[in-house]
Scaffold this motif. Structure first.
Motif, mmCIF file in Angstrom:
data_model
loop_
_atom_site.group_PDB
_atom_site.id
_atom_site.type_symbol
_atom_site.label_atom_id
_atom_site.label_comp_id
_atom_site.label_asym_id
_atom_site.label_seq_id
_atom_site.Cartn_x
_atom_site.Cartn_y
_atom_site.Cartn_z
ATOM 1 N N THR A 430 0.849 -1.183 0.000
ATOM 2 C CA THR A 430 0.000 0.000 0.000
ATOM 3 C C THR A 430 0.890 1.239 0.000
ATOM 4 O O THR A 430 2.104 1.166 0.254
ATOM 5 N N GLY A 431 0.279 2.387 -0.274
ATOM 6 C CA GLY A 431 1.016 3.635 -0.311
ATOM 7 C C GLY A 431 0.155 4.790 0.133
ATOM 8 O O GLY A 431 -1.078 4.717 0.113
ATOM 9 N N TYR A 432 0.821 5.875 0.535
ATOM 10 C CA TYR A 432 0.106 7.064 0.989
ATOM 11 C C TYR A 432 -0.507 7.847 -0.162
ATOM 12 O O TYR A 432 -1.496 8.546 0.019
ATOM 13 N N SER A 433 0.092 7.756 -1.350
ATOM 14 C CA SER A 433 -0.366 8.530 -2.492
ATOM 15 C C SER A 433 0.092 7.837 -3.762
ATOM 16 O O SER A 433 0.837 6.850 -3.735
ATOM 17 N N ALA A 434 -0.357 8.382 -4.909
ATOM 18 C CA ALA A 434 0.052 7.828 -6.198
ATOM 19 C C ALA A 434 1.552 7.998 -6.402
ATOM 20 O O ALA A 434 2.227 7.093 -6.924
ATOM 21 N N GLY A 459 -3.265 1.666 -7.927
ATOM 22 C CA GLY A 459 -4.464 2.490 -8.011
ATOM 23 C C GLY A 459 -5.031 2.730 -6.622
ATOM 24 O O GLY A 459 -4.516 2.226 -5.612
ATOM 25 N N GLU A 460 -6.098 3.491 -6.587
ATOM 26 C CA GLU A 460 -6.714 3.833 -5.306
ATOM 27 C C GLU A 460 -7.359 2.610 -4.672
ATOM 28 O O GLU A 460 -7.992 1.799 -5.348
ATOM 29 N N ASN A 482 -3.323 3.769 3.739
ATOM 30 C CA ASN A 482 -3.631 2.800 2.669
ATOM 31 C C ASN A 482 -4.417 3.450 1.532
ATOM 32 O O ASN A 482 -5.410 2.893 1.055
ATOM 33 N N TRP A 483 -3.964 4.621 1.082
ATOM 34 C CA TRP A 483 -4.670 5.302 -0.004
ATOM 35 C C TRP A 483 -4.687 4.448 -1.269
ATOM 36 O O TRP A 483 -5.703 4.348 -1.946
ATOM 37 N N GLY A 484 -3.583 3.834 -1.604
ATOM 38 C CA GLY A 484 -3.499 3.018 -2.811
ATOM 39 C C GLY A 484 -2.952 1.642 -2.501
ATOM 40 O O GLY A 484 -2.377 1.397 -1.432
#
Length: 504
Positions: A430-434, A459-460, A482-484
């Motif tokens: 997972t990531g905080y942003s794109a 993706g989101e 877990n934005w993406g």
């Protein structure tokens, strides 16, 4: 009068007060003591009784006592929630961080004012920019760096070093001011002292009740959560549930991700192996000897670089096992920060011959969940073959916001990545942003040298946290958990049977 038309407090008062006959008149005291005594508070009044005056306190006490409740052990005048009253009301949550009524928020404001720097372009840069949208890119001036001191009157968070810089750079601040205001209210809501019904989780349900994983609303409704009709309560609930539900939404057979939605053919092959194990067929097992059936081993989820997710209440993680009622899970938290701020809860055990890596085992969480925590790097455990062998039908890796490509943490993942690819086991990230995910993907592709397969396109995340979080070191940096989400694994090569050369 029917008792169902009277509230319980009034009914209790009516049944406990001494009754007087029509012929008798209640005795009244016309002494100076009762004349100066403050009036008694009404039953439904929420404020406490005012303190008696100094003159009344010097008089001898009166012989009349308020009626006593034998069932509750307190006087009827005393409210039932004196020690449980909320510090802040829902319509009074926006406060200045520096002058907040909550000491936790005031302490956090002091940390921000001590570490965060003013983002005005006239200052000199203090660090390397982390993204194209980083406000550090705009710093081209000659003024020395200055810590934030001035609080925005709208969001109540320190964002500038002085009022002049705040006014001249207000155009850039207005882009995130509404989000910072929402963060302010959410943080004060957590320390308001109110009761949080959104943190009451349902237990297991019948298998015939299918779970709908289209979005948060359908998931909470199909899982029979308590109705959440407030947006702030929804944000607080999803902040915790995003961790187990992100995993469950990808591994479940009713996952919203498919070949038409970001899943690759290689990803379908890997997830099909896991889903084959996680959704076993009904074998007709019973209570007799003839009905005995072998149970599959638990699904091992290796959560590497564990930080906040390792300290979540175990009731939150048990929600993952409720999505797979015929399965058991073994959650393995690995990382040097996996026990941060939990030393008082679970003191680290000594490393002995029977427990060489100081594992902390929690095995009394119900029949479908077991948690083990290692305050160690994964590459150390892998080199010792502590978890070998790995099975793509029973194992999966999960990395929550790992920062694989971040300059400050990529060197720690360098020895771990080749070992993860060698297991051929799915790796969920997972990531905080794109931008955060693209940076991680670029670093993994560079380090892997083509020896990796993408299982899910970035993706989101459908089950990201709806609540925004504030970076205390940079108030202009806001993110959500877990934005993406994306996934990969080590490349698998298919071998065909050799049938000889053609024409032989």
């Amino acid at each position: 009068m029917a008792t169902n038309s009277i509230c319980s407090r009034c009914l209790r008062l009516a049944t406990q007060l001494p009754r007087t006959t029509t012929k008798e008149t209640p005795r009244r005291a016309f002494t100076s003591t009762t004349r100066h005594q403050p009036s008694r508070r009404r039953i439904h009044q929420s404020t406490l009784r005012p303190a008696p005056s100094l003159e009344a306190s010097t008089q001898p006490p009166t012989t009349e006592f308020p009626p006593f409740s034998a069932t509750r052990g307190r006087t009827i005048d005393q409210p039932s929630n004196i020690h449980e009253r909320a510090l802040l009301q829902p319509n009074n949550l926006l406060h200045s961080f520096t002058n907040s009524p909550a000491p936790q928020i005031r302490k956090r404001a002091a940390i921000i004012r001590q570490n965060a720097y003013c983002p005005h372009p006239s200052h000199q840069p203090t660090r390397n920019p982390q993204s194209p949208d980083d406000p550090e890119n705009r710093k081209t001036g000659t003024q020395p760096p200055a810590h934030v001191r001035y609080e925005c009157p709208d969001c109540g968070i320190p964002v500038s070093c002085c009022e002049e810089h705040f006014a001249s750079d207000y155009e850039s601040h207005i882009q995130i001011c509404d989000t910072l205001k929402q963060i302010n209210e959410d943080d004060h809501d957590l320390v308001s002292g109110r009761f949080f019904p959104e943190f009451q989780y349902p237990s297991s349900q019948i298998e015939e009740a299918q779970v709908n994983m289209t979005n948060w609303d359908t998931l909470l409704y199909s899982r029979e959560f308590n109705a959440i009709n407030d947006e702030r309560s929804m944000r607080q609930a999803t902040r915790l549930l995003t961790y187990p539900m992100t995993i469950g939404s990808i591994l479940h057979e009713l996952s919203p991700y498919s070949l038409k939605d970001r899943l690759t053919p290689e990803g379908l092959r890997s997830l099909s192996a896991l889903r084959y194990t996680m959704h076993p067929p009904r074998t007709g097992a019973g209570t007799t000897i003839s009905g005995l059936r072998p149970n599959p081993p638990p699904i091992r989820l290796f959560i590497l670089g564990a930080r906040a997710e390792s300290s979540l209440p175990r009731e939150v993680w048990i929600q993952l096992s409720h999505l797979f009622p015929r399965l058991s899970f073994h959650l393995i938290f690995i990382g040097p920060e996996s026990m941060s701020n939990r030393d008082d809860e679970f003191p680290l055990p000594p490393r002995t011959d029977s427990n060489p890596y100081g594992a902390i085992v929690e095995d009394r969480l119900g029949g479908g969940m077991k948690v083990t925590t290692y305050v160690e790097y994964f590459h150390t455990l892998f080199e010792a073959q502590h978890f070998a062998p790995f099975d793509p039908y029973f194992d999966a890796f999960v990395l929550f916001h790992p920062g694989l490509g971040h300059p400050a943490s990529s060197h720690e993942w360098a020895p771990t990545l080749p070992q993860l690819l060698a297991t051929k086991v799915p790796i969920l990230c997972t990531g905080y942003s794109a931008f955060d995910m693209e940076r991680d993907i670029a670093w993994v592709k560079e380090q892997a040298g083509g020896e990796m397969d993408v299982l899910m396109e970035p993706g989101e995340n459908r089950f990201r946290s709806l609540r925004w979080d504030l970076n205390d070191l940079d108030p202009g940096d806001v993110s959500c958990g877990n934005w993406g989400v994306w996934a990969f694994r080590g490349k698998r090569y298919e071998a065909d049977e050799y049938r000889g050369k053609e024409g032989e």
